[in-house]
Design a protein around this motif. Structure first.
Motif, PDB file in Angstrom:
ATOM      1  N   UNK C  25     -18.628  13.714  -1.125  1.00 32.60           N
ATOM      2  CA  UNK C  25     -18.567  15.159  -0.952  1.00 32.60           C
ATOM      3  C   UNK C  25     -18.332  15.871  -2.278  1.00 32.60           C
ATOM      4  N   UNK C  26     -17.591  15.215  -3.185  1.00 37.54           N
ATOM      5  CA  UNK C  26     -17.344  15.883  -4.475  1.00 37.54           C
ATOM      6  C   UNK C  26     -18.636  16.006  -5.272  1.00 37.54           C
ATOM      7  N   UNK C  27     -19.445  14.956  -5.234  1.00 39.26           N
ATOM      8  CA  UNK C  27     -20.727  15.032  -5.941  1.00 39.26           C
ATOM      9  C   UNK C  27     -21.583  16.133  -5.322  1.00 39.26           C
ATOM     10  N   UNK C  28     -21.538  16.237  -3.974  1.00 40.90           N
ATOM     11  CA  UNK C  28     -22.302  17.275  -3.290  1.00 40.90           C
ATOM     12  C   UNK C  28     -21.931  18.650  -3.827  1.00 40.90           C
ATOM     13  N   UNK C  29     -20.625  18.894  -3.880  1.00 40.91           N
ATOM     14  CA  UNK C  29     -20.161  20.199  -4.355  1.00 40.91           C
ATOM     15  C   UNK C  29     -20.601  20.424  -5.806  1.00 40.91           C
ATOM     16  N   UNK C  30     -20.467  19.411  -6.632  1.00 38.41           N
ATOM     17  CA  UNK C  30     -20.881  19.539  -8.034  1.00 38.41           C
ATOM     18  C   UNK C  30     -22.359  19.889  -8.157  1.00 38.41           C
ATOM     19  N   UNK C  31     -23.170  19.155  -7.377  1.00 40.13           N
ATOM     20  CA  UNK C  31     -24.614  19.382  -7.475  1.00 40.13           C
ATOM     21  C   UNK C  31     -24.972  20.783  -6.995  1.00 40.13           C
ATOM     22  N   UNK C  32     -24.354  21.208  -5.888  1.00 41.60           N
ATOM     23  CA  UNK C  32     -24.650  22.559  -5.396  1.00 41.60           C
ATOM     24  C   UNK C  32     -24.309  23.577  -6.472  1.00 41.60           C
ATOM     25  N   UNK C  33     -23.152  23.414  -7.086  1.00 44.11           N
ATOM     26  CA  UNK C  33     -22.737  24.360  -8.128  1.00 44.11           C
ATOM     27  C   UNK C  33     -23.731  24.367  -9.276  1.00 44.11           C
ATOM     28  N   UNK C  34     -24.111  23.159  -9.679  1.00 47.75           N
ATOM     29  CA  UNK C  34     -24.984  23.037 -10.834  1.00 47.75           C
ATOM     30  C   UNK C  34     -26.348  23.675 -10.548  1.00 47.75           C
ATOM     31  N   UNK C  35     -26.883  23.361  -9.369  1.00 50.64           N
ATOM     32  CA  UNK C  35     -28.211  23.891  -9.050  1.00 50.64           C
ATOM     33  C   UNK C  35     -28.159  25.404  -8.923  1.00 50.64           C
ATOM     34  N   UNK C  36     -27.132  25.911  -8.220  1.00 55.04           N
ATOM     35  CA  UNK C  36     -27.016  27.351  -8.059  1.00 55.04           C
ATOM     36  C   UNK C  36     -26.944  28.022  -9.425  1.00 55.04           C
ATOM     37  N   UNK C  37     -26.165  27.421 -10.303  1.00 59.02           N
ATOM     38  CA  UNK C  37     -26.035  27.975 -11.640  1.00 59.02           C
ATOM     39  C   UNK C  37     -27.385  28.004 -12.353  1.00 59.02           C
ATOM     40  N   UNK C  38     -28.093  26.891 -12.278  1.00 57.92           N
ATOM     41  CA  UNK C  38     -29.394  26.811 -12.952  1.00 57.92           C
ATOM     42  C   UNK C  38     -30.379  27.830 -12.401  1.00 57.92           C
ATOM     43  N   UNK C  39     -30.375  27.964 -11.066  1.00 61.00           N
ATOM     44  CA  UNK C  39     -31.336  28.887 -10.466  1.00 61.00           C
ATOM     45  C   UNK C  39     -30.976  30.327 -10.815  1.00 61.00           C
ATOM     46  N   UNK C  40     -29.652  30.609 -10.935  1.00 58.60           N
ATOM     47  CA  UNK C  40     -29.259  31.965 -11.303  1.00 58.60           C
ATOM     48  C   UNK C  40     -29.733  32.329 -12.704  1.00 58.60           C
ATOM     49  N   UNK C  41     -29.849  31.316 -13.546  1.00 59.84           N
ATOM     50  CA  UNK C  41     -30.304  31.548 -14.913  1.00 59.84           C
ATOM     51  C   UNK C  41     -31.781  31.967 -14.956  1.00 59.84           C
TER      52      UNK C  41
END
Lengths: 315, 66, 57
Positions: C25-41
């Motif tokens: 679950x921690x990796x899940x949260x990390x990946x969601x954060x990372x992807x959201x961040x990238x897409x916001x860019x």
């Protein structure tokens, strides 16, 4: 080319007579110049219509899908690779096929030739390396090498990979050609340029699906473009729909396309459809060291798993 | 809207990432709300059609996770 | 698929793949954060692939 024609007829008659095959699939003269038609010969009389010249660019592997009979088939390099793909994909059994291999020296591009002249072309004659084009009030001699189809000019598999009999000696393979030149060029563009490049490329598309019908790989009982529940791709000429069609069509051919050029050949608008599939072919070669249709024993990259598969794209 | 809130269509495998998402929820972990989850029975169910359909119906991005 | 879409001009950040086990679950949260961040860019104006109403000339 006359020797090819005679040899094909001779083999076809022999096979039909001794019952080795029920039919021989080849080409016959078309009603228009540069438009040879696929021909299925079932008796020795119709075997006399079989012929060969530099306008046999369609892919005959398209006509063996799911057939139950014993089939003799005339196959140049790319056709034989598609036959191998068919065997791998269980669309035909190898022992149903008697492959008459044609060492091929390339097919001529009718789009190129038609574009050279303003008026209608009434006859195209070929002798050795030169081609004579004539119409009502003109006649011009061309060198075959100059008017080859793009895929033939950069072809590295001219000889059939799988055959039971050859009509002539094998030809020398080209080694100094780069089939992926234009792909490398596009790769160096940025996202917007790429987008615009393909926007221009497919803008003349009228969604006639000739490319799909000519392609030996497109044998799905219901094509994704004809599915309506759910409908994956709109039927309009909206640029996004057109692009979705081309992307999905090309992706379905990933790791299977032999770059036979049938799609481009039949395109009424002269779109360079191979720009899509070429990229996928290049990726398959670079990522998996795979070229379609070269061996009957190897599974294609998209239906196997190997521990050394590249996976940089997965996080 | 002050900040750009993208929509990310996520195709999650029932047995892997969907389980992880569930566990993350049960453990009350916080994560961005930009993802729209679609559960698929297995990543093998994934098809390029889904990706293109997602994008052309207005998604900012597509995420496939097995 | 990712290579191919990018080749035809869709920006790299618009398609992501990942592999997360159901216990991570921690990796899940990390990946969601990372992807959201990238897409916001990414520039939302560059959403080229969206189908708009058909044009009538």
């Amino acid at each position: 080319m006359k020797e090819y024609t005679e040899k094909i007829r001779e083999i076809a008659k022999r096979l039909l007579n001794d019952g080795t095959v029920d039919m021989v699939i080849g080409f016959r003269k078309g009603t228009l110049p540069m438009m040879n038609q696929p021909h299925i010969a079932t008796c020795t009389d119709s075997a006399d219509e079989l012929m060969w010249d530099s306008n046999c660019g369609l892919n005959l592997a398209n006509y063996v899908t799911d057939r139950k009979e014993k089939i003799g088939i005339v196959a140049k390099g790319c056709d034989s690779r598609n036959l191998v793909t068919h065997v791998i994909e269980n669309k035909i059994k190898r022992d149903q096929l008697y492959i008459i291999g044609i060492p091929c020296s390339g097919m001529i591009d009718h789009h190129k030739i038609t574009a050279m002249f303003d008026t209608d072309i009434t006859s195209v004659k070929e002798s050795g390396e030169s081609i004579t084009i004539s119409g009502n009030d003109f006649s011009k001699k061309l060198i075959k090498q100059d008017v080859l189809c793009e895929n033939c000019a950069a072809c590295t598999h001219r000889n059939p990979v799988e055959y039971d009999e050859l009509v002539a000696d094998l030809v020398e393979e080209q080694t100094d050609v780069d089939p992926y030149e234009s792909v490398t060029e596009i790769e160096s563009m940025d996202a917007e340029e790429k987008w615009n490049y393909f926007e221009d490329l497919i803008s003349p598309c009228i969604r006639c699906y000739a490319c799909r019908n000519a392609c030996p790989l497109c044998y799905c009982p219901t094509c994704f473009v004809d599915e309506s529940t759910p409908q994956w791709v709109g039927k309009s000429q909206d640029p996004i729909d057109v692009r979705t069609f081309h992307l999905l069509r090309a992706f379905h051919c990933a790791g299977r396309c032999t770059d036979c050029g049938a799609c481009e050949r039949v395109c009424p608008m002269g779109i360079k459809i191979r720009e899509f599939t070429k990229k996928l072919n290049k990726d398959c070669l670079e990522l998996y060291g795979w070229e379609a249709g070269l061996s009957l024993d190897e599974r294609p990259p998209l239906d196997t798993f190997k521990t050394d598969d590249p996976d940089e794209f997965i996080k | 809207m002050a900040e750009n809130e993208p929509k990310i269509i996520s195709f999650l495998c029932n047995w892997c990432s969907y389980g992880a998402a569930d566990l993350a929820g049960v453990s009350r972990m916080e994560y961005p709300s930009n993802i729209r989850v679609i559960r698929i029975p297995c990543t093998g169910r994934m098809s390029p059609k889904f990706i293109l359909a997602g994008l052309n119906q207005g998604a900012d991005a597509v995420w496939v996770s097995g | 698929m990712k290579n191919f879409l990018e080749h035809t001009g869709i920006e790299p950040g618009r398609l992501h793949f990942s592999w997360i086990s159901s216990a991570e679950s921690t990796k899940f949260v990390d990946v969601v954060k990372k992807i959201t961040h990238e897409v916001k860019m990414l520039d939302p104006a560059n959403k080229r692939y969206v189908k708009t109403e058909p044009k009538v000339d």
